[in-house]
Design a protein around this motif. Structure first.
Motif, PDB file in Angstrom:
ATOM      1  N   LEU A  51       0.476  -1.355  -0.002  1.00 10.40           N
ATOM      2  CA  LEU A  51       0.249   0.224  -0.210  1.00 10.40           C
ATOM      3  C   LEU A  51       1.019   1.385  -0.019  1.00 10.40           C
ATOM      4  O   LEU A  51       0.378   1.898  -0.460  1.00 10.40           O
ATOM      5  CB  LEU A  51      -0.750   0.139   1.152  1.00 10.40           C
ATOM      6  CG  LEU A  51      -1.915  -1.075   1.395  1.00 10.40           C
ATOM      7  CD1 LEU A  51      -2.928  -0.522   2.276  1.00 10.40           C
ATOM      8  CD2 LEU A  51      -2.562  -1.307  -0.369  1.00 10.40           C
ATOM      9  N   LYS A  78      -2.596  -9.732   3.295  1.00 12.06           N
ATOM     10  CA  LYS A  78      -3.433  -9.403   4.056  1.00 12.06           C
ATOM     11  C   LYS A  78      -3.710  -8.707   5.244  1.00 12.06           C
ATOM     12  O   LYS A  78      -2.427  -9.355   6.191  1.00 12.06           O
ATOM     13  CB  LYS A  78      -3.978 -11.025   3.995  1.00 12.06           C
ATOM     14  CG  LYS A  78      -5.128 -11.237   5.472  1.00 12.06           C
ATOM     15  CD  LYS A  78      -5.688 -12.737   5.069  1.00 12.06           C
ATOM     16  CE  LYS A  78      -7.299 -12.673   5.872  1.00 12.06           C
ATOM     17  NZ  LYS A  78      -7.393 -13.980   6.022  1.00 12.06           N
ATOM     18  N   GLY A  81      -3.012  -1.832   5.750  1.00  9.49           N
ATOM     19  CA  GLY A  81      -4.680  -0.878   5.224  1.00  9.49           C
ATOM     20  C   GLY A  81      -4.025   0.148   5.560  1.00  9.49           C
ATOM     21  O   GLY A  81      -2.115   0.259   6.019  1.00  9.49           O
ATOM     22  N   VAL A  97      -8.214   2.038   3.212  1.00 10.58           N
ATOM     23  CA  VAL A  97      -8.509   0.709   2.452  1.00 10.58           C
ATOM     24  C   VAL A  97      -7.968   0.362   3.428  1.00 10.58           C
ATOM     25  O   VAL A  97      -6.873  -0.845   4.777  1.00 10.58           O
ATOM     26  CB  VAL A  97      -7.819   1.167   1.755  1.00 10.58           C
ATOM     27  CG1 VAL A  97      -7.111   0.268   0.952  1.00 10.58           C
ATOM     28  CG2 VAL A  97      -7.623   2.463   0.664  1.00 10.58           C
ATOM     29  N   ILE A  99      -6.323  -4.883   2.691  1.00  9.87           N
ATOM     30  CA  ILE A  99      -6.378  -5.738   1.896  1.00  9.87           C
ATOM     31  C   ILE A  99      -6.904  -6.529   2.543  1.00  9.87           C
ATOM     32  O   ILE A  99      -6.964  -7.459   3.403  1.00  9.87           O
ATOM     33  CB  ILE A  99      -5.109  -6.093   1.714  1.00  9.87           C
ATOM     34  CG1 ILE A  99      -4.421  -4.647   1.212  1.00  9.87           C
ATOM     35  CG2 ILE A  99      -5.211  -7.274   0.722  1.00  9.87           C
ATOM     36  CD1 ILE A  99      -2.856  -4.775   0.380  1.00  9.87           C
ATOM     37  N   ARG A 100      -8.121  -7.494   1.660  1.00 13.16           N
ATOM     38  CA  ARG A 100      -8.654  -8.219   2.388  1.00 13.16           C
ATOM     39  C   ARG A 100      -8.451  -9.779   2.512  1.00 13.16           C
ATOM     40  O   ARG A 100      -8.184 -10.391   2.777  1.00 13.16           O
ATOM     41  CB  ARG A 100      -9.958  -8.543   1.888  1.00 13.16           C
ATOM     42  CG  ARG A 100     -11.445  -9.583   2.180  1.00 13.16           C
ATOM     43  CD  ARG A 100     -12.390  -9.577   2.233  1.00 13.16           C
ATOM     44  NE  ARG A 100     -13.087  -8.139   1.094  1.00 13.16           N
ATOM     45  CZ  ARG A 100     -12.872  -8.852  -0.862  1.00 13.16           C
ATOM     46  NH1 ARG A 100     -12.706 -10.251  -0.818  1.00 13.16           N
ATOM     47  NH2 ARG A 100     -13.169  -8.200  -1.536  1.00 13.16           N
ATOM     48  N   SER A 102      -4.776 -11.738  -0.254  1.00 12.63           N
ATOM     49  CA  SER A 102      -3.765 -11.164  -1.147  1.00 12.63           C
ATOM     50  C   SER A 102      -2.995 -12.736  -1.439  1.00 12.63           C
ATOM     51  O   SER A 102      -2.648 -13.007  -0.525  1.00 12.63           O
ATOM     52  CB  SER A 102      -2.896 -10.508  -0.431  1.00 12.63           C
ATOM     53  OG  SER A 102      -1.028 -10.456  -1.323  1.00 12.63           O
ATOM     54  N   CYS A 110      -9.565  -5.610  -2.039  1.00 12.43           N
ATOM     55  CA  CYS A 110      -9.036  -4.854  -0.462  1.00 12.43           C
ATOM     56  C   CYS A 110     -10.755  -4.417  -0.334  1.00 12.43           C
ATOM     57  O   CYS A 110     -11.875  -4.335  -1.408  1.00 12.43           O
ATOM     58  CB  CYS A 110      -8.717  -3.651  -0.928  1.00 12.43           C
ATOM     59  SG  CYS A 110      -6.873  -3.932  -1.578  1.00 12.43           S
ATOM     60  N   ASP A 111     -11.241  -4.056   0.607  1.00 11.12           N
ATOM     61  CA  ASP A 111     -12.409  -3.351   1.178  1.00 11.12           C
ATOM     62  C   ASP A 111     -11.962  -1.753   1.298  1.00 11.12           C
ATOM     63  O   ASP A 111     -11.088  -1.460   1.924  1.00 11.12           O
ATOM     64  CB  ASP A 111     -12.950  -3.926   2.470  1.00 11.12           C
ATOM     65  CG  ASP A 111     -13.619  -4.801   2.349  1.00 11.12           C
ATOM     66  OD1 ASP A 111     -14.154  -5.553   1.364  1.00 11.12           O
ATOM     67  OD2 ASP A 111     -12.829  -5.989   3.352  1.00 11.12           O
ATOM     68  N   THR A 121     -15.817  -2.911  -2.852  1.00 11.02           N
ATOM     69  CA  THR A 121     -14.351  -3.838  -2.779  1.00 11.02           C
ATOM     70  C   THR A 121     -13.975  -3.772  -4.373  1.00 11.02           C
ATOM     71  O   THR A 121     -14.431  -3.015  -5.169  1.00 11.02           O
ATOM     72  CB  THR A 121     -14.999  -5.059  -3.013  1.00 11.02           C
ATOM     73  OG1 THR A 121     -15.923  -4.864  -4.113  1.00 11.02           O
ATOM     74  CG2 THR A 121     -15.700  -5.866  -1.383  1.00 11.02           C
TER      75      THR A 121
END
Length: 180
Positions: A51, A78, A81, A97, A99-100, A102, A110-111, A121
Motif C-alpha cells: 500500500l 492480507k 491497510g 483501505v 487488503i482482505r 492477497s 480490498c475493502d 470492494t
C-alpha cells in the motif's frame, strides 16, 4: 386549498413512480478496466500488494487527494491497510483501505470506504499475458447500492464517473512497472 392537495398528490405519485422506476436499475455498480503490463507478474503484484506504493499510481491515494495517510497492520498483504484524510473541492474527505485477500497467483482484493459513499470492494486480478511476457490486469470496483433511487442513479453513472480514474491509475501503474 384544492390546488395544494392536487400539488401534494402529484408530488407523491411522481415520487412513487421514480422509486418504482429505480427498481429496474441494478442494485450493484461495477466499474472495471483491464490492460496488459509488459512486466513480470511478480513486479506488478509487488506494486499492488504494498500500500505504500499506491500514492505513486492510484488516483485516490495521490498526495493531492490523500494529504494524510496512516498505515495499519502488516506492511504488505492480507491485513495491511491505511486510513486517509484530505480536502477535495474545499470539503474534508476521509477513507480507509484494507487488503482482505492477497495471492501472488490471483491478485489483491480490498475493502474501501470513502466519506459520503457506500462501501466498495476493489479487485486487482492478475494473470500472465497471452504471450507469457507480461501481466494481464483487471481492476474492478463493486458497490452495493441498496434500493434508494439516488444511489441507483449514481450507480448508473459510476462507469462514466470512475472509469477514467481507473484508466489513469492503470496507465501510471504500467509506466512504473515497465521501468523496473
Amino acid at each position: 386549498m384544492r390546488f395544494i392537495k392536487l400539488l401534494l398528490l402529484s408530488g407523491l405519485v411522481f415520487g412513487i413512480l421514480i422509486f418504482l422506476t429505480s427498481l429496474l436499475f441494478p442494485s450493484k455498480a461495477i466499474v472495471e478496466r483491464s490492460g496488459v503490463i509488459d512486466a513480470p507478474l511478480s513486479v506488478v503484484y509487488g506494486q499492488i500488494n504494498d500500500l505504500k506504493t499506491w500514492p505513486s499510481w492510484n488516483p485516490w491515494a495521490a498526495p493531492d487527494v490523500a494529504q494524510k495517510i496512516n498505515y495499519t497492520g502488516p506492511a504488505t498483504g492480507k491485513g495491511a491497510g491505511y486510513t486517509w484524510s484530505g480536502t477535495q473541492h474545499d470539503k474534508p474527505v476521509t477513507g480507509t483501505v484494507m487488503i482482505r485477500e492477497s495471492n501472488p497467483a490471483k491478485g489483491v482484493y480490498c475493502d474501501l470506504t470513502f466519506s459520503s459513499m457506500k462501501p466498495m470492494t476493489a479487485a486487482f486480478e492478475l494473470k500472465p499475458s497471452a504471450d507469457g511476457k507480461g501481466t494481464a490486469i483487471q481492476w474492478r470496483l463493486e458497490t452495493e447500492l441498496g434500493l434508494l433511487p439516488w444511489w441507483k442513479l449514481r450507480g448508473f453513472l459510476a462507469d462514466k464517473l470512475t472509469g477514467p480514474q481507473l484508466e489513469s491509475g492503470l496507465t501510471q501503474l504500467r509506466t512504473i512497472c515497465e521501468k523496473k
